[in-house]
Design a protein around this motif. Structure first.
Motif, PDB file in Angstrom:
ATOM      1  N   PHE A 138       0.822  -1.217   0.000  1.00 56.33           N
ATOM      2  CA  PHE A 138       0.000   0.000   0.000  1.00 56.33           C
ATOM      3  C   PHE A 138       0.856   1.268   0.000  1.00 56.33           C
ATOM      4  O   PHE A 138       0.365   2.342  -0.329  1.00 56.33           O
ATOM      5  N   HIS A 139       2.110   1.144   0.342  1.00 53.51           N
ATOM      6  CA  HIS A 139       3.028   2.281   0.241  1.00 53.51           C
ATOM      7  C   HIS A 139       3.235   2.649  -1.241  1.00 53.51           C
ATOM      8  O   HIS A 139       3.428   3.809  -1.583  1.00 53.51           O
ATOM      9  N   TYR A 140       3.143   1.656  -2.109  1.00 48.02           N
ATOM     10  CA  TYR A 140       3.354   1.869  -3.547  1.00 48.02           C
ATOM     11  C   TYR A 140       2.055   2.146  -4.297  1.00 48.02           C
ATOM     12  O   TYR A 140       2.041   2.905  -5.262  1.00 48.02           O
ATOM     13  N   PHE A 141       0.983   1.488  -3.884  1.00 42.85           N
ATOM     14  CA  PHE A 141      -0.311   1.645  -4.549  1.00 42.85           C
ATOM     15  C   PHE A 141      -1.392   1.770  -3.490  1.00 42.85           C
ATOM     16  O   PHE A 141      -1.464   0.960  -2.576  1.00 42.85           O
ATOM     17  N   ASP A 142      -2.249   2.774  -3.633  1.00 46.59           N
ATOM     18  CA  ASP A 142      -3.292   3.045  -2.644  1.00 46.59           C
ATOM     19  C   ASP A 142      -4.351   1.958  -2.564  1.00 46.59           C
ATOM     20  O   ASP A 142      -4.994   1.795  -1.537  1.00 46.59           O
ATOM     21  N   SER A 143      -4.546   1.231  -3.661  1.00 46.18           N
ATOM     22  CA  SER A 143      -5.598   0.223  -3.696  1.00 46.18           C
ATOM     23  C   SER A 143      -5.337  -0.760  -4.831  1.00 46.18           C
ATOM     24  O   SER A 143      -4.490  -0.520  -5.693  1.00 46.18           O
ATOM     25  N   LYS A 145      -6.031   1.006  -8.102  1.00 48.66           N
ATOM     26  CA  LYS A 145      -4.939   1.858  -8.604  1.00 48.66           C
ATOM     27  C   LYS A 145      -3.832   1.009  -9.221  1.00 48.66           C
ATOM     28  O   LYS A 145      -3.238   1.390 -10.232  1.00 48.66           O
TER      29      LYS A 145
END
Length: 149
Positions: A48-53, A56
């Protein structure tokens, strides 16, 4: 690029590759964020640090796929057969040097059947789909010239 930045890029690439594999194998709806994190050998928090969901992450893969599959048929004086030959050779080279390229075609085809896509992605996919429609005049020209039957 710093070592730290390089590590971040490698992690992001690993997440994208893991997600691509899972989306192709299980489908978007059946793939869980936990599955992607496990396949990438990292925690969900780091993912989740790289992609919010998951959405995404999926959108990023679609954007990459659309960008990589752009091809241009606007060769005014080349023979249609030569254009198709060059295009196929380019696709074969792309797939042989990057095995995930073939998976991108599958992902993009599957994405066209999802109702939950954002309008931006629907437009991007529609543009990518126009590649087939752009080839129609080229095929007709090739038929007139006797190159394509």
């Amino acid at each position: 690029m710093s070592i730290r930045q390089e590590q971040k890029e490698q992690r992001k690439a690993l997440i994208l590759q893991s997600a691509l594999d899972l989306f192709i194998r299980k489908g978007y709806g059946e793939t869980k964020v936990a599955d992607i994190a496990k396949a990438a050998n990292m925690s969900m928090g780091l993912l989740f640090h790289y992609f919010d969901s998951k959405e995404k992450l999926y959108e990023e893969l679609i954007r990459i796929g659309c960008e990589r599959t752009k091809m241009d048929f606007d060769f005014i004086n080349d023979s249609p057969l030569a254009i198709f030959t060059a295009t196929v050779e380019e696709m074969i080279y792309m797939i042989s040097t990057n095995p995930s390229a073939a998976k991108m075609f599958v992902l993009m085809e599957n994405a066209q059947h999802l109702d939950s896509l954002s309008e931006d992605l629907k437009v991007m996919l529609a543009e990518a789909d126009k590649l087939i429609k752009k080839s129609i005049p080229l095929i007709k020209k090739g038929q007139l010239l006797g190159e394509i039957y």
